[in-house]
Design an enzyme around this catalytic site. Structure first.
Site, PDB file in Angstrom:
ATOM      1  N   GLY A   1      -7.709   9.250   0.019  1.00 19.78           N
ATOM      2  CA  GLY A   1      -8.114  10.068   1.157  1.00 19.78           C
ATOM      3  C   GLY A   1      -8.266  11.545   0.840  1.00 19.78           C
ATOM      4  O   GLY A   1      -8.371  12.369   1.753  1.00 19.78           O
TER       5      GLY A   1
ATOM      6  N   GLU B   1      -3.916   2.232  -7.181  1.00 21.89           N
ATOM      7  CA  GLU B   1      -4.314   3.303  -6.272  1.00 21.89           C
ATOM      8  C   GLU B   1      -3.445   4.528  -6.522  1.00 21.89           C
ATOM      9  O   GLU B   1      -2.339   4.626  -5.973  1.00 21.89           O
ATOM     10  CB  GLU B   1      -4.142   2.857  -4.814  1.00 21.89           C
ATOM     11  CG  GLU B   1      -5.001   1.686  -4.408  1.00 21.89           C
ATOM     12  CD  GLU B   1      -5.321   1.704  -2.918  1.00 21.89           C
ATOM     13  OE1 GLU B   1      -6.495   1.572  -2.587  1.00 21.89           O
ATOM     14  OE2 GLU B   1      -4.415   1.887  -2.096  1.00 21.89           O
TER      15      GLU B   1
ATOM     16  N   SER C   1     -10.476   7.305  -3.022  1.00 18.82           N
ATOM     17  CA  SER C   1     -11.713   8.096  -2.907  1.00 18.82           C
ATOM     18  C   SER C   1     -12.900   7.479  -3.640  1.00 18.82           C
ATOM     19  O   SER C   1     -13.741   8.198  -4.185  1.00 18.82           O
ATOM     20  CB  SER C   1     -11.474   9.545  -3.369  1.00 18.82           C
ATOM     21  OG  SER C   1     -10.520  10.170  -2.526  1.00 18.82           O
TER      22      SER C   1
ATOM     23  N   HIS D   1       0.844  -1.199   0.000  1.00 18.72           N
ATOM     24  CA  HIS D   1       0.000   0.000   0.000  1.00 18.72           C
ATOM     25  C   HIS D   1       0.882   1.254   0.000  1.00 18.72           C
ATOM     26  O   HIS D   1       1.962   1.248   0.606  1.00 18.72           O
ATOM     27  CB  HIS D   1      -0.918   0.000   1.228  1.00 18.72           C
ATOM     28  CG  HIS D   1      -1.990   1.040   1.133  1.00 18.72           C
ATOM     29  ND1 HIS D   1      -1.761   2.363   1.425  1.00 18.72           N
ATOM     30  CD2 HIS D   1      -3.282   0.949   0.729  1.00 18.72           C
ATOM     31  CE1 HIS D   1      -2.883   3.039   1.215  1.00 18.72           C
ATOM     32  NE2 HIS D   1      -3.816   2.209   0.799  1.00 18.72           N
TER      33      HIS D   1
ATOM     34  N   GLU E   1       0.739   3.873   1.600  1.00 13.31           N
ATOM     35  CA  GLU E   1       1.073   4.384   2.941  1.00 13.31           C
ATOM     36  C   GLU E   1       2.225   3.580   3.552  1.00 13.31           C
ATOM     37  O   GLU E   1       3.034   4.121   4.305  1.00 13.31           O
ATOM     38  CB  GLU E   1      -0.187   4.351   3.831  1.00 13.31           C
ATOM     39  CG  GLU E   1      -1.169   5.434   3.408  1.00 13.31           C
ATOM     40  CD  GLU E   1      -2.637   5.100   3.622  1.00 13.31           C
ATOM     41  OE1 GLU E   1      -2.949   4.155   4.365  1.00 13.31           O
ATOM     42  OE2 GLU E   1      -3.483   5.787   3.008  1.00 13.31           O
TER      43      GLU E   1
HETATM   44  P1  13P Z   1      -9.724   6.176   0.410  1.00 14.53           P
HETATM   45  O1  13P Z   1     -10.885   5.364  -0.126  1.00 14.53           O
HETATM   46  O2  13P Z   1      -9.965   6.689   1.793  1.00 14.53           O
HETATM   47  O3  13P Z   1      -9.301   7.231  -0.549  1.00 14.53           O
HETATM   48  O4  13P Z   1      -8.492   5.160   0.556  1.00 14.53           O
HETATM   49  C1  13P Z   1      -8.181   4.337  -0.498  1.00 14.53           C
HETATM   50  C2  13P Z   1      -7.166   3.368  -0.046  1.00 14.53           C
HETATM   51  O5  13P Z   1      -6.039   3.724   0.257  1.00 14.53           O
HETATM   52  C3  13P Z   1      -7.570   1.953   0.035  1.00 14.53           C
HETATM   53  O6  13P Z   1      -6.470   1.131   0.236  1.00 14.53           O
END
Ligand code: 13P
Length: 256
Positions: free
Chosen positions: A174, A168, A214, A96, A98
């Protein structure tokens, strides 16, 4: 025909009490659900055992958000693939953005984790995506190509067949600013083309590629209707049963 997968990545949200509430609401809302699409929740590690008990009898499947590349041993704070498997996880999110951004995970490390997950029978949901800066510099295709080649390094065709890929775009996560359906579909087509070149067109056609960033009740239908978008990896909107259910319903409609 690729089956649609809707997965909720809860990230670092929901203690065990909140987990119980959310799953109770979800299973109630999903009473009449007929398995038309695959639904997965990925709670934090501390909620997995409870979540596994609470989803019994429903069609919800469970995944974790990360795992170690090692089998076991002196790796304080880490969780192994086998530990996840034995508490009922079928999936694990790997790479991911993050994890890449805050915990310095590289394509090489993610590749090791993918191999480990596959070796115990977990299905990796492998995340890739460009940053805003990369998109604005016009190097999205290059970044996606590098990431795909890096994370799939030395994987065989039969291993890749077991993966789920999640595109993604980092700038869409987010932020409330999703990629347009066309923007997303274009990258999904590129990912499929790369898998076609590296393996076979047959495998490329079979590969499930989710979109994440999102996704919500309003935009799910138009994103999921695209030719190469096979599902969603949902963050924020997976934390509320109503919003998550609306996305599941959108996927069911599109799958008809
Ligand atoms: P959001 O749906 O909050 O944008 O996050 C997406 C995400 O990172 C799913 O792994």
């Amino acid at each position: 025909m690729r089956r649609k997968i809707i997965a909720g990545n809860w990230k670092m949200n929901k203690d065990i009490h909140e987990t119980a509430t959310l799953i109770a609401e979800l299973t109630e809302r999903m009473k009449d659900f007929r398995n038309e699409v695959d639904v997965i929740i990925c709670p934090p590690f501390t909620s997995l055992v409870l979540a596994n008990a609470l989803i019994k009898g429903s069609s919800i499947k469970m995944g974790a958000q990360n795992m170690s590349q090692y089998d076991d041993g002196a790796y304080t704070g880490e969780i192994s693939a086998r530990m996840l498997l034995t508490i009922g996880c079928e999936y694990v999110i790997l790479g991911h953005s993050e994890r890449r951004q805050y915990f310095k995970e590289t394509d090489e490390l993610i590749n090791q984790k993918i191999k480990k997950a596959l070796s115990v029978g977990l299905t990796p949901i492998v995340c890739i995506g460009e940053t805003l800066e990369e998109r604005e510099s016009g190097i999205t295709d290059k970044i996606i190509t590098t990431q795909i080649k890096g994370v799939l390094k030395e994987l065989t065709s039969s291993e890749v067949e077991k993966l789920v890929i999640a595109y993604e775009p980092v700038w869409a996560i987010g932020t409330g600013k999703n990629a347009t359906p066309e923007q997303a579909n274009q990258v999904h087509k590129l990912i499929r083309k790369l898998i076609g070149q590296m393996y076979s067109w047959n495998l490329a056609e079979k590969t499930v590629i989710q979109y994440g960033g999102s996704m919500n009740a309003q935009n799910a239908s138009s994103l999921l209707s695209q030719s190469d978008i096979d599902g969603g990896l949902i963050g924020g909107a997976s934390l509320k049963s109503e919003a998550f259910m609306a996305i599941i319903q959108a996927a069911v409609e599109v799958a008809k």
